[in-house]
Design an enzyme around this catalytic site. Structure first.
Site, PDB file in Angstrom:
ATOM      1  N   LYS A  34       4.894 -10.808  -0.235  1.00  0.00           N
ATOM      2  CA  LYS A  34       5.792  -9.758   0.359  1.00  0.00           C
ATOM      3  C   LYS A  34       5.445  -8.601   0.570  1.00  0.00           C
ATOM      4  O   LYS A  34       6.357  -7.669   0.056  1.00  0.00           O
ATOM      5  CB  LYS A  34       7.250  -9.942  -0.849  1.00  0.00           C
ATOM      6  CG  LYS A  34       7.665 -11.512  -0.830  1.00  0.00           C
ATOM      7  CD  LYS A  34       8.917 -11.451  -1.662  1.00  0.00           C
ATOM      8  CE  LYS A  34       9.497 -12.644  -1.773  1.00  0.00           C
ATOM      9  NZ  LYS A  34      10.483 -13.255  -0.973  1.00  0.00           N
ATOM     10  N   CYS A  35       4.253  -8.070   0.908  1.00  0.00           N
ATOM     11  CA  CYS A  35       3.715  -6.980   1.219  1.00  0.00           C
ATOM     12  C   CYS A  35       3.329  -6.728   2.610  1.00  0.00           C
ATOM     13  O   CYS A  35       3.546  -7.584   3.413  1.00  0.00           O
ATOM     14  CB  CYS A  35       2.410  -6.814   0.661  1.00  0.00           C
ATOM     15  SG  CYS A  35       1.378  -5.500   0.854  1.00  0.00           S
ATOM     16  N   GLY A  36       3.557  -5.274   2.997  1.00  0.00           N
ATOM     17  CA  GLY A  36       3.339  -5.121   4.515  1.00  0.00           C
ATOM     18  C   GLY A  36       1.986  -5.671   4.856  1.00  0.00           C
ATOM     19  O   GLY A  36       1.898  -5.722   6.244  1.00  0.00           O
ATOM     20  N   PHE A  37       1.059  -5.870   4.137  1.00  0.00           N
ATOM     21  CA  PHE A  37      -0.218  -6.188   4.326  1.00  0.00           C
ATOM     22  C   PHE A  37      -0.299  -7.646   4.321  1.00  0.00           C
ATOM     23  O   PHE A  37      -1.355  -8.124   4.761  1.00  0.00           O
ATOM     24  CB  PHE A  37      -1.297  -5.633   3.329  1.00  0.00           C
ATOM     25  CG  PHE A  37      -1.558  -4.199   3.528  1.00  0.00           C
ATOM     26  CD1 PHE A  37      -1.697  -3.544   4.696  1.00  0.00           C
ATOM     27  CD2 PHE A  37      -1.086  -3.214   2.362  1.00  0.00           C
ATOM     28  CE1 PHE A  37      -2.197  -2.255   4.684  1.00  0.00           C
ATOM     29  CE2 PHE A  37      -1.279  -2.157   2.675  1.00  0.00           C
ATOM     30  CZ  PHE A  37      -1.600  -1.359   3.624  1.00  0.00           C
ATOM     31  N   THR A  38       0.790  -8.496   3.941  1.00  0.00           N
ATOM     32  CA  THR A  38       0.652  -9.975   3.819  1.00  0.00           C
ATOM     33  C   THR A  38       0.219 -10.555   5.293  1.00  0.00           C
ATOM     34  O   THR A  38      -0.462 -11.655   5.282  1.00  0.00           O
ATOM     35  CB  THR A  38       2.339 -10.602   3.349  1.00  0.00           C
ATOM     36  OG1 THR A  38       2.381  -9.991   2.114  1.00  0.00           O
ATOM     37  CG2 THR A  38       2.009 -12.013   3.258  1.00  0.00           C
TER      38      THR A  38
END
Length: 179
Positions: A34-38
């Site tokens: 659930k990360c912006g980098f996912t």
């Protein structure tokens, strides 16, 4: 000491010796669902598909230490990775990468390839986030955020550290050079 001296737990809690990966080029990643980098999973999957038959492996270690962006159990995280992101490579047990409970493998990786700088697309934003959390973030080798990557050559040497904002094209090029 070498990378092959470490044992880690797979996604089902079984101990796995990294000796099983001897002779392969490895990309070791701490991840979060659930990360912006996912969305990097998409490019990592492509890199894996392109190079796996040449002796390349990705070892994925979920970690919930950065913004609580890897919630849930290892099983739940693996299910999201397999079903939503179609991750084909090994997903290991959820771990800590920093602090007193940091996994020994990641302590070793950080010592072998110390932190230098956040660069690449999104670096400015990530630096602001990191400064808000710890204004001295530059002064230690801790993992700074999700999707930090360590590249290991066929002899087990940790040859490069990639911060989350670094271009995956550079990661791919470095892998290609080692293969």
């Amino acid at each position: 000491m070498s990378i092959y001296d470490f044992e880690v737990k797979d996604g089902e809690g079984n101990m796995v010796s990294l000796k099983e990966y001897e002779g392969k080029v490895l990309l070791i990643v701490n991840s979060a669902t659930k990360c912006g980098f996912t969305p990097q999973y998409t490019e990592l999957n492509e890199i894996y598909a392109e190079f796996n038959e040449q002796g390349f492996e990705i070892l994925d270690f979920p970690c919930n230490q950065f913004g609580s962006q890897a919630p849930g159990s290892t099983e739940e995280i693996t299910e999201v990775c397999r079903n939503k992101w179609l991750v084909p490579y090994s997903i290991f047990e959820k771990i800590d990468v920093n602090g007193e409970n940091a996994d020994p493998l990641f302590e070793y990786l950080k010592n072998e390839q110390p932190f230098t700088e956040i660069t690449g697309k999104g670096a400015t934003k990530l630096k602001l986030v990191l400064k808000a959390i710890d204004r001295h973030y530059k002064d230690n080798n801790d993992i700074k955020w999700n999707f930090t990557k360590f590249l290991v050559d066929r002899e087990g040497n940790v040859v490069r550290r990639f911060e989350p904002t670094e271009d995956l094209g550079d990661v791919k090029s470095s892998i290609k050079d080692l293969l």
